[in-house]
Design an enzyme around this catalytic site. Structure first.
Site, PDB file in Angstrom:
ATOM      1  CB  SER A 206       5.517   5.575  -0.779  1.00 22.73           C
ATOM      2  OG  SER A 206       5.176   4.565  -1.696  1.00 22.73           O
ATOM      3  CD  GLU A 207       2.614  12.575   1.325  1.00 25.10           C
ATOM      4  OE1 GLU A 207       2.522  13.797   1.504  1.00 25.10           O
ATOM      5  OE2 GLU A 207       1.623  11.847   1.121  1.00 25.10           O
ATOM      6  CG  ASP A 280       3.258  -2.219   0.835  1.00 23.51           C
ATOM      7  OD1 ASP A 280       2.470  -1.269   0.603  1.00 23.51           O
ATOM      8  OD2 ASP A 280       4.412  -2.276   0.372  1.00 23.51           O
ATOM      9  NE  ARG A 282       4.178   0.938  -0.390  1.00 23.75           N
ATOM     10  CZ  ARG A 282       5.499   0.886  -0.359  1.00 23.75           C
ATOM     11  NH1 ARG A 282       6.208   1.982  -0.624  1.00 23.75           N
ATOM     12  NH2 ARG A 282       6.128  -0.237  -0.068  1.00 23.75           N
TER      13      ARG A 282
END
Length: 348
Positions: A206-207, A280, A282
């Site tokens: 993840s970026e 989280d 994501r």
């Protein structure tokens, strides 16, 4: 029928400080509003304040069931002392130590829980604090909860282009870019080596601007990225997915707000929930879609995070092996790594 582009228009309106109608609720984002906009939105001073249960738990407004879901909506009655500055203090935990909250606050029944939850999701997608005034007038844009779901629909991703890209640690590599018609986030895959017919070694990364680019020592992201490239190259074949999901899905600005809370003594889990977000946020369905477009449905996953294994598996990717991904700690990220181990189930 859902309109994914409606969510993009609503995101733009929220960032500009314009009122938006989400379902049956007309909302004004606290973060991008001001006293003048609030007066125009709500001349009578009666608009209540919508926050998430993660934030409400800090204010002792969420019961145990609500507090277990940080994304759940909580509606706070507009008390006489909740002017615009008071709402900002309600919304932003960075100010808790500097702004004593008056209270007591009273939670109200939510007239449209589905729309309220959708509004909080929209704030996260927009990179804003999940806090709104609710019940005003003159919305500039209308968006339905289904429109917001469609905006995040991973199946709308497609390959945009690809090119050879030698990188440090892996000269034989190809980069592939993915995007959807609505989202500005463009995910990329780095294909390293040549397919062998075996399941590739895959890393979901993840970026992390602070770690990957600026070399932050607060996390292990930069070293993990570099080590993953080298590890996949050593295997001879694999894929690194670079996912535009900064700050575990809450965006760069909110991640930096979480950093400020960490400076006040909160760990990464508590910092996210005090901001009003899930631990989280994501969506690993995005990674699954990218792998499917690359023709890979069986992988060996380079990760310490069981949630990544579960997320890919739920989206139809067979994870035949979890491969541990270890990098040395430093004095600045030891507490961060301990939180990963003790509170989010990472297996080192």
């Amino acid at each position: 029928m859902s309109d994914p582009r409606a969510a993009a228009r609503a995101i733009d309106a929220l960032r500009r400080g314009w009122p938006v109608m989400v379902g049956e609720l007309t909302v004004l984002a606290v973060e991008t509003g001001d006293a003048g906009r609030l007066l125009a939105f709500d001349p009578g001073g009666s608009a209540d304040v919508l926050i998430s249960a993660g934030r409400a738990a800090t204010l002792k407004l969420a019961n145990q069931i609500e507090a277990a879901d940080p994304d759940a909506p909580v509606l706070v009655e507009r008390a006489p002392w909740i002017d615009f500055d008071g709402a900002v203090a309600l919304a932003d935990p960075q100010l808790d130590l500097a702004t004593p909250l008056k209270g007591p606050f009273r939670a109200l029944p939510i007239p449209d829980p589905v729309a309220a939850s959708a509004a909080l999701r929209l704030a996260r997608i927009a990179g804003l604090l999940p806090a709104f005034f609710v019940g005003g007038r003159d919305p500039q844009v209308e968006v339905a909860p289904d429109d917001i779901d469609a905006h995040e629909d991973a199946t709308r991703l497609a390959i945009a282009t690809r090119a050879r890209l030698p990188v440090a640690g892996a000269e034989d590599a190809e980069i592939v870019a993915f995007r959807s018609p609505e989202s500005a986030d463009e995910h990329v895959a780095l294909l390293i080596g040549r397919p062998t017919g075996a399941a590739p070694l895959v890393r979901l990364h993840s970026e992390c601007l602070t770690g990957d680019v600026l070399g932050s020592l607060k996390c292990d992201c930069g070293p993990q990225l570099q080590a993953a490239v080298r590890r996949i190259a050593a295997e001879g074949w694999g894929v690194l997915l670079y996912l535009r999901q900064e700050g575990r899905g809450i965006g760069l600005v909110n991640k930096l707000r979480a950093y400020r809370l960490q400076d006040q003594g909160f760990d990464t889990v508590d910092a996210n929930t005090r901001l009003g977000f899930a631990v989280d946020a994501r969506d690993f369905g995005v990674a699954a879609r990218m792998l499917q477009l690359l023709g890979q449905d069986r992988v060996r996953l380079l990760t310490n995070n069981p949630n990544k294994v579960a997320g890919l598996s739920a989206a139809g990717i067979e994870v035949i092996e979890r491969v541990a991904h270890l990098v040395p700690p430093n004095p600045h990220n030891q507490a961060y790594l301990a939180t990963k181990r003790d509170r989010t189930g990472h297996q080192f």
